[in-house]
Enzyme design. Structure first.
Site, PDB file in Angstrom:
ATOM      1  CE  LYS A 240      -4.290  -1.715   0.639  1.00 37.09           C
ATOM      2  NZ  LYS A 240      -5.532  -1.318  -0.046  1.00 37.09           N
TER       3      LYS A 240
ATOM      4  CG  ASP B  73      -9.457  -3.058   6.309  1.00 38.73           C
ATOM      5  OD1 ASP B  73     -10.347  -2.958   7.169  1.00 38.73           O
ATOM      6  OD2 ASP B  73      -9.669  -3.460   5.153  1.00 38.73           O
TER       7      ASP B  73
END
Length: 401
Positions: free
Chosen positions: A75, A123
């Site tokens: 990410k 998340d």
């Protein structure tokens, strides 16, 4: 569960907007950005020859994103890149000229960024990337986290100076809340999922992930024949599958999208033939993949490029974590988080499934590419599931290297 892609769009070319995002020019943009990052280095591609022999395939290769840009996750390539692109573009509009990545640390760019707030739901890993990107350019970050995000992951995001906002419910609830509050306060949403009318920013996030393919292709002697790639909303799976298709055309690897059985929105969409939202039930251990509705852009790409969809159980994911932490036959240990190991869990499942073996044309020459999408981003959880602290696994790998 295993499902061959039978969508009417399967095999069709990518839409022009997606081909532009995930093609060579888009990948070049990402590499230009990474070239100005002080802490950028290609992540390793780790071969597991003993495991390949045990499985009866030619090679098992793991691209280890657990070492990416100090954030421990793939990410790191997406959110921060999208933030910087948006700041560059806004600065360019004010100056009346294009602004290069080399101007990233200029006073005029930071003056622009200081007036901007970037928001996202997460998340854990995407939020860290957005917060890091905002800190890099001197902008503010507001990160929305749902009830299932651990305090350790929240603290890891807050270290980048982000404002943390807790939301009751699931990841999808936090996405909706981030969009609502951002609209009220004129914040810029940098989401890794897309919905009707909101596609460009998630596409920039996905564009960041093309670097994984670029690096892997330089590190391999020949392209992979198969890619097992995990998915939450589908961003990384679509980015890698799309870039491989544009890069290699018919020689692109067969792509298998792997999801948690408790949160398989892409599998359900493949069954239905259109994007669907699945019901929220018991939480999955694969916390970074606990998403119940696919990104529309990701689905549009995967309906064309994914060869199959499958699910794995929590028990299979934990077993894959442990297999990477305690390898056999001299293979190097890899620290893979509970979501990072899901590609391997899918591979092991597929090799034991006769339907999958036939559909995917496995043989002893198959070269399997996996992506460890996260390291131990929650060290306490990692130790609970593996029985070893991540630093001990790393130390063992160094001794065995």
């Amino acid at each position: 569960m295993f499902l061959v892609n039978s969508h009417t769009d399967y095999g069709k070319p990518l839409e022009a907007v997606d081909a532009l995002t995930l093609g060579p020019d888009g990948a070049d943009e990402v590499e230009h950005f990474l070239a100005v990052r002080d802490n950028h280095a290609p992540t390793p591609l780790q071969a597991l020859p003993h495991l390949a022999r045990r499985l009866g395939v030619g090679a098992v290769l793991v691209k280890d994103e657990g070492r990416r840009l100090g954030l421990g996750s793939f990410k790191a390539l997406g959110g921060a890149y999208a933030v910087v692109r948006l700041v560059l573009e806004d600065t360019g509009r004010q100056l009346g000229r294009s602004v290069a990545y080399e101007e990233l640390f200029s006073p005029v760019l930071h003056a622009t960024a200081a007036r901007m707030t970037f928001a996202c739901a997460t998340d854990g890993n995407h939020g860290r990337s957005v917060a890091q990107g905002a800190q890099l350019v001197g902008a503010r970050a507001a990160i929305f986290v749902h009830a299932g995000v651990s305090e350790e992951r929240v603290a890891a995001i807050a270290r980048f100076g982000a404002e943390m906002i807790r939301v009751d419910g699931t990841y999808d609830d936090s996405v909706a809340e981030a969009a609502r509050i951002s609209a009220e306060r004129n914040w810029t949403v940098v989401s890794d999922t897309s919905w009707p009318g909101y596609e460009r920013v998630p596409s920039l996030v996905m564009q960041g992930y093309t670097t994984i393919v670029r690096e892997a292709m330089r590190q391999m002697s020949e392209p992979p024949t198969h890619l097992f790639i995990q998915a939450g909303v589908g961003g990384i799976a679509a980015a890698l599958a799309g870039h491989f298709r544009l890069l290699l055309a018919k020689a692109a690897p067969r792509v298998v999208v792997v999801e948690p059985s408790l949160a398989a929105c892409l599998f359900a969409s493949a069954e239905a033939g259109h994007p669907v939202k699945v019901e929220h039930g018991a939480p999955t251990v694969m916390a970074m993949l606990e998403c119940y509705e696919p990104s529309l852009v990701a689905w549009r790409i995967l309906s064309r490029t994914a060869d199959a969809f499958m699910t794995v159980t929590d028990e299979e994911a934990i077993a894959a974590m442990n297999r990477l932490a305690r390898p056999e036959g001299g293979d190097l240990a890899i620290v893979a988080g509970e979501s990072g190991c899901v590609g391997l869990a899918g591979l092991l499942n597929a090799l034991g499934n006769e339907e999958a073996r036939r559909a995917l044309d496995f043989d002893d020459k198959a070269r399997i590419l996996l992506v460890n999408t996260e390291g131990a981003t929650d060290p306490a959880r990692y130790r609970e599931l593996v029985g070893l602290p991540p630093e001990e696994v790393v130390a063992g790998a160094r001794m065995g290297a």
